[in-house]
Write a protein that holds these residues in place. Sequence first.
Motif, PDB file in Angstrom:
ATOM      1  N   ASN A  53      -7.913  20.854  -4.216  1.00 26.42           N
ATOM      2  CA  ASN A  53      -9.102  20.011  -4.451  1.00 26.42           C
ATOM      3  C   ASN A  53      -8.849  18.863  -5.425  1.00 26.42           C
ATOM      4  OD1 ASN A  53     -10.613  21.209  -2.544  1.00 26.42           O
ATOM      5  ND2 ASN A  53     -12.001  22.279  -3.924  1.00 26.42           N
ATOM      6  N   GLY A  54      -7.644  18.774  -5.964  1.00 25.91           N
ATOM      7  CA  GLY A  54      -7.321  17.628  -6.815  1.00 25.91           C
ATOM      8  C   GLY A  54      -7.349  16.344  -6.004  1.00 25.91           C
ATOM      9  N   CYS A  55      -6.736  16.375  -4.816  1.00 23.04           N
ATOM     10  CA  CYS A  55      -6.725  15.171  -3.969  1.00 23.04           C
ATOM     11  C   CYS A  55      -8.149  14.810  -3.525  1.00 23.04           C
ATOM     12  CB  CYS A  55      -5.832  15.391  -2.748  1.00 23.04           C
ATOM     13  SG  CYS A  55      -4.078  15.369  -3.135  1.00 23.04           S
ATOM     14  N   GLU A  56      -8.990  15.821  -3.313  1.00 19.23           N
ATOM     15  CA  GLU A  56     -10.370  15.538  -2.872  1.00 19.23           C
ATOM     16  C   GLU A  56     -11.156  14.808  -3.965  1.00 19.23           C
ATOM     17  OE1 GLU A  56      -8.746  18.181  -2.028  1.00 19.23           O
ATOM     18  OE2 GLU A  56      -8.857  17.839   0.116  1.00 19.23           O
ATOM     19  N   LEU A  57     -10.874  15.174  -5.227  1.00 19.73           N
ATOM     20  CA  LEU A  57     -11.572  14.480  -6.321  1.00 19.73           C
ATOM     21  C   LEU A  57     -11.226  12.992  -6.313  1.00 19.73           C
ATOM     22  CD1 LEU A  57     -11.171  17.090  -9.186  1.00 19.73           C
ATOM     23  CD2 LEU A  57     -13.269  16.450  -8.017  1.00 19.73           C
ATOM     24  N   GLU A  58      -9.969  12.681  -6.015  1.00 21.23           N
ATOM     25  CA  GLU A  58      -9.568  11.265  -5.971  1.00 21.23           C
ATOM     26  C   GLU A  58     -10.177  10.571  -4.755  1.00 21.23           C
ATOM     27  OE1 GLU A  58      -8.086   9.970  -8.534  1.00 21.23           O
ATOM     28  OE2 GLU A  58      -7.886  11.931  -9.460  1.00 21.23           O
ATOM     29  N   LEU A  59     -10.284  11.304  -3.641  1.00 24.32           N
ATOM     30  CA  LEU A  59     -10.933  10.704  -2.456  1.00 24.32           C
ATOM     31  C   LEU A  59     -12.404  10.432  -2.744  1.00 24.32           C
ATOM     32  CD1 LEU A  59      -9.533  12.623   0.640  1.00 24.32           C
ATOM     33  CD2 LEU A  59      -9.160  10.244   0.000  1.00 24.32           C
ATOM     34  N   GLN A  60     -13.025  11.365  -3.486  1.00 22.65           N
ATOM     35  CA  GLN A  60     -14.433  11.174  -3.879  1.00 22.65           C
ATOM     36  C   GLN A  60     -14.556   9.892  -4.706  1.00 22.65           C
ATOM     37  OE1 GLN A  60     -16.355  13.704  -2.782  1.00 22.65           O
ATOM     38  NE2 GLN A  60     -18.200  12.583  -3.317  1.00 22.65           N
ATOM     39  N   ALA A  61     -13.615   9.724  -5.631  1.00 16.20           N
ATOM     40  CA  ALA A  61     -13.639   8.515  -6.475  1.00 16.20           C
ATOM     41  C   ALA A  61     -13.401   7.258  -5.629  1.00 16.20           C
ATOM     42  CB  ALA A  61     -12.584   8.628  -7.569  1.00 16.20           C
ATOM     43  N   LEU A  62     -12.549   7.378  -4.626  1.00 13.66           N
ATOM     44  CA  LEU A  62     -12.270   6.225  -3.753  1.00 13.66           C
ATOM     45  C   LEU A  62     -13.537   5.758  -3.034  1.00 13.66           C
ATOM     46  CD1 LEU A  62     -10.178   4.361  -2.349  1.00 13.66           C
ATOM     47  CD2 LEU A  62      -9.858   6.156  -0.660  1.00 13.66           C
ATOM     48  N   ASN A  63     -14.452   6.694  -2.785  1.00 11.94           N
ATOM     49  CA  ASN A  63     -15.676   6.373  -2.055  1.00 11.94           C
ATOM     50  C   ASN A  63     -16.756   5.743  -2.920  1.00 11.94           C
ATOM     51  OD1 ASN A  63     -16.066   6.886   0.809  1.00 11.94           O
ATOM     52  ND2 ASN A  63     -15.127   8.857   0.330  1.00 11.94           N
ATOM     53  N   ASN A  64     -16.524   5.644  -4.229  1.00 14.36           N
ATOM     54  CA  ASN A  64     -17.611   5.075  -5.035  1.00 14.36           C
ATOM     55  C   ASN A  64     -17.634   3.540  -4.898  1.00 14.36           C
ATOM     56  OD1 ASN A  64     -15.934   3.873  -6.995  1.00 14.36           O
ATOM     57  ND2 ASN A  64     -15.788   5.790  -8.146  1.00 14.36           N
ATOM     58  N   PRO A  65     -18.766   2.913  -5.276  1.00 13.28           N
ATOM     59  CA  PRO A  65     -18.910   1.471  -5.012  1.00 13.28           C
ATOM     60  C   PRO A  65     -17.867   0.616  -5.714  1.00 13.28           C
ATOM     61  CG  PRO A  65     -21.012   2.448  -5.661  1.00 13.28           C
ATOM     62  CD  PRO A  65     -19.976   3.506  -5.865  1.00 13.28           C
ATOM     63  N   TYR A  66     -17.312   1.116  -6.801  1.00 14.89           N
ATOM     64  CA  TYR A  66     -16.323   0.336  -7.554  1.00 14.89           C
ATOM     65  C   TYR A  66     -15.150  -0.079  -6.667  1.00 14.89           C
ATOM     66  CZ  TYR A  66     -13.042  -0.679 -11.357  1.00 14.89           C
ATOM     67  OH  TYR A  66     -12.152  -1.270 -12.193  1.00 14.89           O
ATOM     68  N   HIS A  67     -14.722   0.820  -5.777  1.00 14.70           N
ATOM     69  CA  HIS A  67     -13.567   0.502  -4.925  1.00 14.70           C
ATOM     70  C   HIS A  67     -13.960  -0.240  -3.645  1.00 14.70           C
ATOM     71  CE1 HIS A  67     -10.728   2.560  -7.449  1.00 14.70           C
ATOM     72  NE2 HIS A  67     -11.581   3.553  -7.568  1.00 14.70           N
ATOM     73  N   ASN A  68     -15.242  -0.183  -3.290  1.00 16.91           N
ATOM     74  CA  ASN A  68     -15.777  -1.042  -2.226  1.00 16.91           C
ATOM     75  C   ASN A  68     -14.972  -0.952  -0.924  1.00 16.91           C
ATOM     76  OD1 ASN A  68     -17.402  -2.994  -1.011  1.00 16.91           O
ATOM     77  ND2 ASN A  68     -16.152  -4.692  -1.744  1.00 16.91           N
ATOM     78  N   ILE A  69     -14.671   0.286  -0.466  1.00 20.98           N
ATOM     79  CA  ILE A  69     -13.805   0.396   0.713  1.00 20.98           C
ATOM     80  C   ILE A  69     -14.465  -0.168   1.975  1.00 20.98           C
ATOM     81  CG2 ILE A  69     -12.398   2.312  -0.098  1.00 20.98           C
ATOM     82  CD1 ILE A  69     -13.985   4.142   1.737  1.00 20.98           C
ATOM     83  N   GLU A  70     -15.811  -0.113   2.024  1.00 15.93           N
ATOM     84  CA  GLU A  70     -16.469  -0.660   3.220  1.00 15.93           C
ATOM     85  C   GLU A  70     -16.297  -2.176   3.287  1.00 15.93           C
ATOM     86  OE1 GLU A  70     -19.732   1.034   4.890  1.00 15.93           O
ATOM     87  OE2 GLU A  70     -19.238   3.046   4.204  1.00 15.93           O
ATOM     88  N   GLY A  71     -16.088  -2.785   2.140  1.00 18.68           N
ATOM     89  CA  GLY A  71     -15.820  -4.223   2.112  1.00 18.68           C
ATOM     90  C   GLY A  71     -14.500  -4.564   2.787  1.00 18.68           C
ATOM     91  N   TYR A  72     -13.583  -3.620   2.842  1.00 12.54           N
ATOM     92  CA  TYR A  72     -12.298  -3.833   3.520  1.00 12.54           C
ATOM     93  C   TYR A  72     -12.375  -3.454   5.012  1.00 12.54           C
ATOM     94  CZ  TYR A  72     -10.385  -3.957  -1.204  1.00 12.54           C
ATOM     95  OH  TYR A  72     -10.127  -4.261  -2.507  1.00 12.54           O
ATOM     96  N   GLY A  73     -13.500  -2.909   5.427  1.00 13.85           N
ATOM     97  CA  GLY A  73     -13.637  -2.490   6.833  1.00 13.85           C
ATOM     98  C   GLY A  73     -13.238  -1.046   7.051  1.00 13.85           C
ATOM     99  N   LEU A  74     -13.254  -0.222   5.990  1.00 17.12           N
ATOM    100  CA  LEU A  74     -12.909   1.195   6.131  1.00 17.12           C
ATOM    101  C   LEU A  74     -14.134   2.043   5.827  1.00 17.12           C
ATOM    102  CD1 LEU A  74      -9.724   1.292   3.837  1.00 17.12           C
ATOM    103  CD2 LEU A  74      -9.837   0.561   6.193  1.00 17.12           C
TER     104      LEU A  74
END
Length: 178
Positions: A53-74
């Motif tokens: 679950n360590g990797c999942e915590l980082e994926l959770q963080a990746l999904n927050n607005p700060y990283h704006n992944i939807e802005g990249y089309g993901l």
Amino acid sequence: MIKIFQKTFRVGIKSKTLPELQNTDTIPVLHRKIFKIFGRSLAIRHVDAGSCNGCELELQALNNPYHNIEGYGLHFVASPRHADILLVTGPVSVNMEQALKKAYQAVPNPKWVVALGDCGSCGGIFGENYACRGAVNNVIPVDATIKGCPPKPNEILKEILNMIMLKEPSRVITSLKP
Ligand code: SF4
């Protein structure tokens, strides 16, 4: 509502752009490349195949607005049937082996598989044993690995974007050995 708009204009946009993408031309190129390969924005299905679950915590963080992944089309999706990339964390436990193979077969072509973290890449601290198949590549074909224990959100994002920019879908496989 007015207060929200006022605050937005006052505070500005707080999401972060990766330093590699500061060049304003890069993001439209990225969007065009994703559209050329997949015909729409890029959908990612995450499968936890036995992670701590360590990797999942980082994926959770990746999904927050700060990283704006939807802005990249993901974006992340709930079903492998709607996905273009299967993002697999953890060493593959024996109990998850069949589920992972089924998830892989459910992803429509063209598809990519990304093994996330040291465990997904090479088995990590768990390795191969009576309860564990080790690296994701031991169970399904892998197109890219992202090393780290766990990798940071910006490293995950950078590697996925690099993969999109550099690679075409490498293979079309529809069946696996049971
Ligand atoms: S790579 Fe590290 S954080 Fe990720 S599942 Fe393995 S032990 Fe946990």
